[in-house]
Design a protein around this motif. Structure first.
Motif, short mmCIF file in Angstrom:
data_model
loop_
_atom_site.label_atom_id
_atom_site.label_comp_id
_atom_site.label_asym_id
_atom_site.label_seq_id
_atom_site.Cartn_x
_atom_site.Cartn_y
_atom_site.Cartn_z
N LEU A 178 0.85 -1.19 0.00
CA LEU A 178 0.00 0.00 0.00
C LEU A 178 0.87 1.24 0.00
O LEU A 178 1.78 1.37 0.84
CB LEU A 178 -0.90 0.00 1.23
CG LEU A 178 -1.80 1.23 1.43
CD1 LEU A 178 -2.89 1.26 0.36
CD2 LEU A 178 -2.44 1.21 2.81
N ALA A 179 0.61 2.14 -0.94
CA ALA A 179 1.29 3.43 -0.95
C ALA A 179 0.57 4.38 0.00
O ALA A 179 -0.65 4.53 -0.08
CB ALA A 179 1.32 4.01 -2.35
N VAL A 180 1.31 5.00 0.90
CA VAL A 180 0.73 5.98 1.82
C VAL A 180 1.37 7.33 1.52
O VAL A 180 2.52 7.41 1.10
CB VAL A 180 0.93 5.58 3.30
CG1 VAL A 180 0.22 4.27 3.59
CG2 VAL A 180 2.41 5.45 3.65
N SER A 181 0.61 8.38 1.76
CA SER A 181 1.11 9.73 1.51
C SER A 181 1.78 10.25 2.77
O SER A 181 2.15 9.49 3.65
CB SER A 181 -0.04 10.63 1.05
OG SER A 181 -1.06 10.64 2.02
N ALA A 182 1.92 11.56 2.86
CA ALA A 182 2.61 12.17 4.00
C ALA A 182 1.81 11.92 5.28
O ALA A 182 0.88 12.65 5.60
CB ALA A 182 2.83 13.65 3.77
N GLN A 183 2.14 10.88 6.00
CA GLN A 183 1.47 10.51 7.24
C GLN A 183 2.51 10.43 8.35
O GLN A 183 3.71 10.33 8.10
CB GLN A 183 0.77 9.16 7.09
CG GLN A 183 -0.30 9.11 6.00
CD GLN A 183 -1.62 9.66 6.48
OE1 GLN A 183 -1.81 9.91 7.67
NE2 GLN A 183 -2.54 9.85 5.55
N GLU A 184 2.02 10.41 9.59
CA GLU A 184 2.95 10.24 10.69
C GLU A 184 3.38 8.79 10.85
O GLU A 184 4.34 8.48 11.56
CB GLU A 184 2.32 10.73 12.01
CG GLU A 184 1.26 9.80 12.60
CD GLU A 184 -0.11 9.99 11.98
OE1 GLU A 184 -1.07 9.43 12.53
OE2 GLU A 184 -0.21 10.71 10.96
N VAL A 185 2.65 7.91 10.21
CA VAL A 185 2.99 6.49 10.22
C VAL A 185 2.99 5.98 8.77
O VAL A 185 2.25 6.48 7.94
CB VAL A 185 1.98 5.67 11.07
CG1 VAL A 185 2.09 6.01 12.52
CG2 VAL A 185 0.56 5.83 10.55
N PRO A 186 3.86 4.99 8.52
CA PRO A 186 4.88 4.46 9.43
C PRO A 186 6.06 5.43 9.55
O PRO A 186 6.36 6.15 8.61
CB PRO A 186 5.29 3.15 8.78
CG PRO A 186 4.99 3.33 7.33
CD PRO A 186 3.80 4.24 7.25
#
Length: 366
Positions: free
Chosen positions: A347-355
């Motif tokens: 899964l591609a995640v954007s600018a998040q605090e996690v991981p």
């Protein structure tokens, strides 16, 4: 994102040429521009040490794109003079065209550029039936027609004693047609694996079909506020698709956040950071890989062997495991290779605090 389509990239050792080409710009000079791009990409690969046969294969594949109508771009992966994988992108590569020669295929950008592209069945509904259309980021195609009962479908004032009887027949016709459309939509979704059903038409007709869908599909069905003739319908579809991706991503991130807390046996269901991920990959415990493509850990160097599960943070660690050959690789690409080998999605995640650091994984313990 299901990574099964990447299997051909790991059936042979590297090094590999990875090329991302932007085809979103179409002009009168597109053919000439593609030839220049092909020469430039082949030159970049040659400067990085690629063999002449592979450079020629890449140059030829990009030149062939001068006849392509791809709306976004292509990702090409080649070795030993052969294009092994040619993947369509759902959005143009950031920064334009680029090429890289490395020990592993540069696949991590695909998570953002080719992944999370919900397939939709758009149902154009009226009182007589419906037309189905399949849509994703690459375009649309017809997916079937439903023809219900054709008469009576309109309420009219007939006058006399038979008016109520006539109106009941109209209601029955609407209900019959809505049920037929709902049944056909269910079959279409099952056959295509569509992620979303988007219902287009008058409010009453949309609602009648929506209410008759099987329970398993109610969470996938959305009613578009604008009709088939509206210029805003395309915006509705894209908004619905984007909201679906955001909701799915947030669901997985919430799972990840919750799984970081150890259970009663002291085992966490999620890890982050390169050392912990490398250990989990060696033990085949990655259940889903989370990658922020621009995260600082993504480009950290690890060491890989011929087997996907043979990887380590340090080369000496790999040698201690009995691996005779070792090559440096990016952490994101090495972990994706491990995920492919164990049939784990990513899964591609954007600018998040996690991981933290941009790389994480949900784990399997059984």
């Amino acid at each position: 994102m299901d990574l099964a389509f990447l299997h051909p990239l790991y059936e042979h050792p590297g090094p590999w040429a990875s090329v991302y080409v932007d085809t979103s710009r179409q002009t009168e000079d597109t053919g000439h521009e593609r030839r220049l791009t092909a020469q430039a990409m082949a030159g970049q690969l040659a400067d990085q040490g690629a063999d002449q046969e592979t450079c020629r294969a890449v140059q030829g594949a990009i030149e062939d794109l001068r006849r392509s109508s791809d709306p976004h771009g292509r990702a090409l992966f080649a070795r030993d003079g052969e294009i092994v994988l040619d993947a369509a992108l759902v959005r143009p590569p950031q920064g334009g065209d680029w090429a890289e020669w490395a020990s592993l295929p540069r696949v991590a950008p695909l998570l953002d550029l080719a992944g999370e592209d919900p397939l939709c069945v758009v149902a154009y509904i009226d009182r007589k039936g419906a037309d189905f259309e399949l849509r994703n980021a690459l375009g649309s195609q017809e997916a079937g027609v439903v023809s219900g009962r054709q008469w009576p479908v309109h309420r009219t004032s007939t006058g006399g004693w038979s008016e109520r009887h006539f109106q009941l027949r109209v209601e029955n016709t609407w209900e019959h047609n809505a049920a037929e459309i709902a049944d056909a939509l269910a079959v279409c979704q099952e056959e295509t694996g569509a992620d979303l059903l988007i219902l287009v038409g008058e409010q009453r007709e949309r609602r009648a079909v929506h209410e008759r869908l099987p329970k398993r599909l109610l969470g996938r069905a959305v009613e578009a506020p604008h009709g088939a003739g509206s210029r805003l319908l395309d915006e509705d579809v894209e908004r619905i698709r984007a909201e679906h991706v955001r909701e799915q991503t947030e669901t997985e991130l919430n799972r990840f956040r919750a799984a970081r807390t150890p259970d009663g046996e002291g085992r966490a269901g999620a890890v982050e950071g390169v050392p912990a991920l490398v250990e989990a990959a060696r033990e085949h415990r990655i259940d889903e890989l989370l990658v922020r493509v621009d995260g600082p850990d993504a480009h950290q160097e690890v060491w890989i062997g011929e087997d996907p599960s043979r990887l380590a943070v340090r080369r000496t660690d790999l040698q201690a495991f009995g691996e005779q050959h070792a090559w440096p690789a990016r952490a994101d690409d090495a972990l994706i290779r491990c995920a492919v080998a164990t049939d784990a999605p990513a899964l591609a995640v954007s600018a998040q605090e996690v991981p933290v650091g941009g790389l994480g994984a949900l784990l399997r313990w059984k």
